[in-house]
Design a protein around this motif. Structure first.
Motif, short mmCIF file in Angstrom:
data_model
loop_
_atom_site.label_atom_id
_atom_site.label_comp_id
_atom_site.label_asym_id
_atom_site.label_seq_id
_atom_site.Cartn_x
_atom_site.Cartn_y
_atom_site.Cartn_z
N ASN A 1 -74.98 -1.41 45.99
CA ASN A 1 -74.66 -2.82 45.76
C ASN A 1 -75.53 -3.84 46.48
O ASN A 1 -75.37 -5.03 46.25
CB ASN A 1 -73.20 -3.09 46.12
CG ASN A 1 -72.25 -2.26 45.29
OD1 ASN A 1 -72.58 -1.85 44.18
ND2 ASN A 1 -71.09 -1.98 45.83
N VAL A 2 -76.41 -3.42 47.37
CA VAL A 2 -77.20 -4.37 48.15
C VAL A 2 -78.69 -4.00 48.06
O VAL A 2 -79.05 -2.84 48.19
CB VAL A 2 -76.77 -4.39 49.64
CG1 VAL A 2 -77.62 -5.37 50.44
CG2 VAL A 2 -75.30 -4.75 49.76
N SER A 3 -79.52 -5.00 47.82
CA SER A 3 -80.95 -4.76 47.82
C SER A 3 -81.67 -5.90 48.54
O SER A 3 -81.22 -7.05 48.52
CB SER A 3 -81.50 -4.59 46.40
OG SER A 3 -81.36 -5.79 45.68
N LEU A 4 -82.76 -5.55 49.19
CA LEU A 4 -83.64 -6.50 49.87
C LEU A 4 -84.95 -6.51 49.12
O LEU A 4 -85.43 -5.47 48.66
CB LEU A 4 -83.87 -6.07 51.32
CG LEU A 4 -82.64 -5.74 52.14
CD1 LEU A 4 -83.04 -5.17 53.49
CD2 LEU A 4 -81.77 -6.96 52.31
N ALA B 1 -85.52 -12.09 49.43
CA ALA B 1 -84.19 -12.23 48.83
C ALA B 1 -83.31 -11.05 49.21
O ALA B 1 -83.77 -9.94 49.41
CB ALA B 1 -84.31 -12.30 47.31
N ILE B 2 -82.01 -11.36 49.31
CA ILE B 2 -80.98 -10.33 49.48
C ILE B 2 -80.07 -10.47 48.26
O ILE B 2 -79.58 -11.56 47.98
CB ILE B 2 -80.16 -10.55 50.76
CG1 ILE B 2 -81.06 -10.46 51.99
CG2 ILE B 2 -79.03 -9.54 50.84
CD1 ILE B 2 -80.36 -10.86 53.28
N THR B 3 -79.84 -9.37 47.56
CA THR B 3 -78.99 -9.38 46.38
C THR B 3 -77.79 -8.48 46.61
O THR B 3 -77.95 -7.33 47.02
CB THR B 3 -79.76 -8.89 45.14
OG1 THR B 3 -80.92 -9.70 44.97
CG2 THR B 3 -78.90 -8.96 43.89
N ILE B 4 -76.61 -9.03 46.36
CA ILE B 4 -75.38 -8.26 46.49
C ILE B 4 -74.71 -8.22 45.13
O ILE B 4 -74.43 -9.26 44.54
CB ILE B 4 -74.42 -8.90 47.54
CG1 ILE B 4 -75.11 -8.96 48.89
CG2 ILE B 4 -73.12 -8.13 47.59
CD1 ILE B 4 -74.34 -9.75 49.93
#
Length: 108
Positions: free
Chosen positions: A70-73, A102-105
Motif C-alpha cells: 500500500n505504500v510507495s516512494l 512523492a509518497i503514495t498511500i
C-alpha cells in the motif's frame, strides 16, 4: 491517447499522446521512464490559449520503492522542451527541468 473538445474551458480541442516503460525488481525497487506530446487547436492563439503556445513534449525518468502493498516512494526528474517565453522556471506551473519526490498511500 487523450482528447478534449474543450481544453481548459477554452472551447478548443487538444490531444495528449503519452507512453512509458517500467521495470520492477523483487526487492521492491523499480525504474521507469515516460514521455508525452501535447498538441491541438487549443495551443493556437487564434482558437485557444489567448497567448498561443507551441505543441510540446514532456518527459521523465525515475526510481520507485514499494513498502508493502500500500505504500510507495518515488523520485523522478521531469522536464519539457518548452523554451523562450514559454519556459516557466519557478512556481506551480514550472516546466523547466526539475526533480519531484512523492509518497503514495493506497487505501484498500
Amino acid at each position: 491517447l487523450s482528447y478534449s473538445d474543450d481544453f481548459a474551458g477554452l472551447g478548443a480541442s487538444a490531444w495528449y499522446l503519452d507512453g512509458g516503460a517500467s521495470y520492477d525488481w523483487d526487492n521492491g525497487f523499480g525504474v521507469f521512464a515516460f514521455a508525452g506530446y501535447s498538441f491541438g487547436n487549443a495551443f493556437d492563439s487564434s482558437e485557444g490559449l489567448p497567448f498561443g503556445a507551441p505543441d510540446y513534449f514532456n518527459y521523465g525518468l525515475g526510481v520507485a520503492y514499494s513498502i508493502g502493498d500500500n505504500v510507495s516512494l518515488e523520485v523522478k526528474a521531469v522536464g519539457t522542451n518548452q523554451d523562450g517565453i514559454y519556459k516557466i522556471e519557478k512556481g506551480v506551473f514550472e516546466n523547466d527541468y526539475r526533480g519531484i519526490a512523492a509518497i503514495t498511500i493506497s487505501i484498500p
